[in-house]
Structure formats: C-alpha cells, structure tokens
Design an enzyme around this catalytic site. Sequence first.
Site, PDB file in Angstrom:
ATOM      1  N   GLU A 158      -3.679  -0.943 -17.671  1.00 21.99           N
ATOM      2  CA  GLU A 158      -2.480  -0.192 -17.285  1.00 21.99           C
ATOM      3  C   GLU A 158      -1.514  -1.109 -16.539  1.00 21.99           C
ATOM      4  O   GLU A 158      -1.681  -1.352 -15.341  1.00 21.99           O
ATOM      5  CB  GLU A 158      -2.812   1.019 -16.398  1.00 21.99           C
ATOM      6  N   GLU A 192     -10.796   4.713 -13.507  1.00 22.36           N
ATOM      7  CA  GLU A 192     -10.373   4.406 -12.143  1.00 22.36           C
ATOM      8  C   GLU A 192     -11.319   4.982 -11.080  1.00 22.36           C
ATOM      9  O   GLU A 192     -10.903   5.294  -9.969  1.00 22.36           O
ATOM     10  CB  GLU A 192      -8.946   4.906 -11.894  1.00 22.36           C
TER      11      GLU A 192
END
Length: 819
Positions: free
Chosen positions: A246, A177
């Site tokens: 995710e 991320e």
Amino acid sequence: MVSLRFILCFLLVSSVYATIVSHDGRAITIDGHRRVLLSGSIHYPRSTPEMWPDLIKKGKEGGLDAIETYVFWNAHEPTRRQYDFSGKLDLIRFLKTIQDEGLYGVLRIGPYACAEWNYGGFPVWLHNMPGMVFRTTNKAFMDEMQNFTTMIVDMVKKEKLFASQGGPIILAQIENEYGNVMGPYGESGKEYIKWCANMAQSLDVGVPWIMCQQNDAPQPMLNTCNGFYCDNFEPNNPNTPKMWTENWTGWFKQWGGKNPHRTTKDVAFSVARFFQRGGTFNNYYMYHGGTNFDRTAGGPYITTSYDYDAPLDEYGNLNQPKYGHLKQLHDILHSMEKTLTYGNISTIDYGNSASATIYRTEEGSSCFFGNGNENSDSTINFQGESYVVPAWSVTILPDCKNEAYNTAKITTQTSMMVKKPNEAEDDPSTLKWSWRPENMDNFLLKGKGESTNRQLFDQKVVSNDQSDYLWYMTTVKFKKRDPFLGKSMSLRVNSTAHVLHAFVNGRYIGNQHAENGNFHYVFEKEVKFKPGRNVISLLSITVGLANYGAFFESQPAGITGPIFIIGGNGDETIVKDLSAHKWSYKTGLNGFENQLFRTESVSKWSVESVPFNRTMTWYKSTFKAPLGNDPVVVDLLGLGKGTAWVNGNNIGRYWPAFISNKNGCSATCNYRGAYHSEKCQTNCGEPTQRWYHVPRSFLNTEGDNTIVLFEEMGGNPSLVNFKTTRVGSVCANVYEKNNIQLSCDRKPISAIKFASFGNPQGNCGSFEKGSCEASNNAVDILTQLCVGKEICSIDVSTEKFGAPDCRGSARKLAVEAIC
C-alpha cells in the site's frame, strides 16, 4: 480405468497453461524470471461492472502490471450463510476482466479489510454470535473466517483464476495490518497469526501468500509494507523480496474534514526511492478510489466519495499530472527490470542526504541519484559528470550517463476538470419536486417497537446493521403532584450515536451529532412533561461503523446511556435515571421498509406546497440523463443530511451541511518533506462533499430518470441539479529539451489561452509572462499545431520557439489550452 496416457496428456496441458509464481530475496519470480511489478488497487464494489474494463485498461496504459483488490466479507455474506455476488459484487467477473486485459491480479482475501469500509469488512452478525471476539484465537471467529476464506478460494479455483491454474492471480493475502494493532492481543495474537498462516497454506492456491505490516509473519508468508514511504522497510527473511502493498497515493476524507492531496512529485519520489533501495513490487493504494455507494463507507464518518487523490479520480478520469508522471516512471523502471532484479548493488554516500545507487550487470549499469534533503538541491559528481538533483527528488539514469527521469520535474500535462450543465434539460437548474413525510406516529406517539428490554443496548446488537436507524423508545409516567412537574426539566442523553434526534410526546426537541472525532457526547435539552403518560423517542443514526484498531468491533454505537430526566427545584436537583426502564426498539424507518426510493413505488406523493428545511422528509423528482458519455454527478448543495437514490440505486449518504473548518488550507503546497494526511489540504470552510457520483449504468438514456432523497435534518432540494464532469483545460510547464503531449481526453483542443517560452511565472490557470521570452509567438505556433486536434505533441526547443536570453536560467514553456 483412466489410462496413463490420458493422465500424462492432462498434466502436459496443465503445465503449458500454468504460471509458476515464486520468489527469492530480490523479487517475485514468474516462470523463473525475477520481475519488477507495479500494481494498483481498484476495489470492485466502489465502481460498477460497466466501469471495470475502462478502469483496468487505463491501469494497463498507465504502466501497471497488476490490479489489487480486497474481498469484502460483509458485502458478500450480509446474513450468515446467505451470499451475494451480484452486480458490482461480482468478484469473479472483476477478476476475469483483469485477465482479459492481460494483467496480473493480487487478491487480498483478508477477510479483514480495513479500507475505510463499514466495520472493516466484517459482517455485524459475526459480532453478535455468542462469545465472539474478532482476530484472535477465538474458535467461533476462526471457524467463520476459515469458512469464508475457503469459500472464496474455492470459487476462484473453480474458475481457474490462480496463476498456478493459468489464471491472473499471482499473490494472495491473509489477514491485514494486524501487526499495527497486535500488542493488546498478547500471546493469543501471536498464536492467531500462526493459525492464519497455516490455514492459508492449507488451501493450496499455488501462489505465494502475503501478510502486510506483519514483521513476525511466519514462513512461508511474505511480510510486506504499507505507508506513505517504505524505502527503509526490511523484510523479516532474506528470502523475502522487498514489497510495498500500500503506497498511499493520497488520503481518505471524513465528514467535517477538508480535501486531502498528496503531490505528484512526492508520490513519484516515494516510488523511485523505494526502487533505489532494493524494492521490486509496488502497489498504489488507491489507483482508483471510487465511491462508497449505499452504506458501505466505514469510519465512523467516512465520506461517500473515496476519491483518494488517486491517479484515476472518483469517476474514472485521468488525474493529471499524477497519472502521466507515474506512467513515465513505470516505463523507466520496466526498462531497467533485468538490471534492478539481477544487478549487483553499490551505494555512494555524498552526505547531506544525497546518495547514488548503482545496479550493475555484465550487460550494463543503471543508476539512481537520490536527494532526501528537504531544503537544498544537491550536485552529484559521478564518473566525471555533474548532475544537479533537486531537493526531495530522485533522478534515474538507466545507463548511468543520461538523466531519463526526475521525480520533481514533471513533463506531463495538468488537467483542470470542470462541471458542465445538463444539456438534456431545458432548465437544468430547476427540478420539479414532490414530497411526503416519514411516517413516525407509532414511534413518536405510541412508543411501539419490535422488541423490548429493561436495558439500553448497543445499536449493532439490536439492528444487526440492517439499517443506519434505530429507535429507542420508553414511556415515563408522572402523577399530577409529582415534584418533577412544573419545575425546570431537561432530558440528558449520554450518547454514542453518530447522530441523535430526540422527540418527546411527538414533539421534536432537537438533534446532535458527533464532532471533531469525539463519538461520546452528552445531548441535553429542556423538556416539558405532562401528568400521566409521556413518550420519549430517540432516533440513533450510525454513519459507518468503526473499521480499525484493536478490538474495534466493541467500539460502541447507538445510545448506551445513561439517560436521565433532570429536574431543578431551587437549589435542589432531582435526577431520574431511565436507563433501566422498559425500552422498546425498532430498526429502520417506514419509508425504507416501504421502499419509497424505488421508481415503481406506489406510495402517494404530494406536489403541493413542497416544504423546505423540514426534518424526516422524502423528496422525489425526475430528470433527463445528461447527453454524451462524460461521468455524471449530482450537486446536493442546500441539503442537510440523508440518503439519495437514482432509479432505485443507492448512491450513498450525503451530508453537504457538514462544513469543514475554515482554517488549515493554503494556496500553495510544498512537495518537499515527508507527507502526512493534514499536509496540502484544500476546501476549507466548504461542504465536505457537495458532488455525488451517478454512474452512467444507473441511468436510462431514453425517457425519465427518478431521483429520491430522504432528508433527515432539513434542507432545500430546489438547488439540486445534475452535471457532467470533464477536462476543461490542460496546462504544462516544461523545461526545454523535453517533449510534452497535450490531450483533452478524446475531445478536440479548441484554443490556446496562454503560451510563453522563456521564464514564465505562475501556475496552471494563472500563468504570466516572465522577464525573458522567445521572439517567436508561442500562442500562434501552438494554435497552428494543436487547435482542432485531440492530441498534440510539442517539442520544447529553441528550434521551434526561438532562443530567448534568460541570462543563464533554464528556459521552459508554459502553455494552457482550452478543451
């Protein structure tokens, strides 16, 4: 000399067992075949090795192809070059357990994890190295990151666990991320990402590397999406498949917060919509959230429970209907695998957010009918047939004719969990306690620490995160005629401690903790100083270090000041700045150093006059392990804040005194419309976390078990008790022409509390008969069919229950069974 024949035999054997993992623009390919892959995150340190086989088996039974996990650097290298892979940190054992169940693995090495894990998974010693800056072109950081990443890869290679070696791991991840926070790093951030890609590729793992939330991921890295919805995500390269690393099945919880819930219907909608729009890899974050044992919770202020409203709850129970409804979806998607990965794709836009997507091969076609409208159902006319698609839902037709699944129509049971008293105890609600105070005399009266300096340091720098606790101590001398004395005086502390306790001359003057996300606050209390030497002792407590954001490693923790003594003399204010005083530091507390939490601790405990609501106090008691195999929880209602151990195992921080806001919850939850973390919350005005998981492997089945509490703020341990958690009742509310299966999780159904076929009203636990009902007695029918059985299957049809006249409205069966 090695013979050519031997080399050829070796290569032949290797090629037989190796799995070739690659990709194209449609999907991950395994041995040349495009695959629909459904994966679920299970973090090995958030459960125990004894739980792993059952969790992974339930994942497989739930329709998963793969298990995904992070690797947690600070857990494995708590001190530089000293490693720990024991117990629940046994990564290799976890990966082999995945392999034993016949599933694939996705290894997110990072080594930055985020994950609401302490410091995002980075060890604090890393922060304390000279010239260190995380996640940028900083040589010290890159050297340490490469060292740890290489070590993990070498460990996995040694055990032949990459698919290229015949193992289960089909994907590996580097970084995590970074694209979300990359901006402030400027050009150095871009160079860092290139370095990450080159470093990862040089490790030659033989499977693709992924980078999530990294739109500029260099080739051959595969960029992937994280979020509540990823149907609009487009990879940065035409040869990269559409992957979702995710899919947030719920949300995490913070001290002072409410319980977040993401509806089953919305999670299913997000998955179906993703596959409708070309996705072929979906991973649930989390599939099993588990528990933040010990000091692993990040944040700050992440709770010990990491339940995440996942398909498997914190304790490993099936979270129904989420688990079952998604299992049905997985089965449907797997049945369409070839069509989804090889078919030509066409879309029909019906307007008002409704659309049909057709996947067509020579063998046949599969269809998705999607309705993204939040308010109104949609009628889709397709090939001469009409299909009603409820608002905010997707209907799947594997043959483009017959509806096999709709995300808003749940045909699996809802399980209502209950907590049962500890039947191994004669009086499970009353434990006999002993106690002892935390010995703080050296700190409170002498101000004596381990090191001194004439400045205030960040807690991370001094403690190296070896403890939540750090003492800041200094002495102040006043002459008899000092203008400060005799006046109105106060101690003012500018604090970034998550919790602060203050003492002057051994006297407790109060505490304060951060609230509402504000971790910078001012603590100020009136104080009486005396002529001569005065000792100021401040105890700073961290509750999980920051785990997210650009340069998050430099977010302050502890008491960084300034600190003042404020004196008032009429209209005049006198200020004495103590920030540059000589400060003495001590990491940790004596009780922790002396290991009072260990079962074999020889320290003296008193059973006389056990005090309640006393700060800095240790409590100890014994109990019998609850009977059976159901998960065990301990109720810590009545306590303030502290840490709990069972048989020397740290079950995590507790803080039941932290009450959530009484506003923001509602009795009903509308699944329609985009989800966010504050939607569908419960538990308003209640303790953020009351129940704490005690894994069965922590318990002695024979003889006594020991619980030890360290209470910081003051609480009442007399209410502490152990219970088991299990399915108490199961419900279903299913339209006719469906089949519903009821199960009490390996226990028999004991009674049918409610059953009605027609148009029953209400929800699980509060069903009522509607205006129409079948003539056949549904309770009698289901009593005969289900009572005494662990599983019963019900055909919801007029043949079984009769044909009530509901004047055109759809008929359904509502049932509640007691386990």
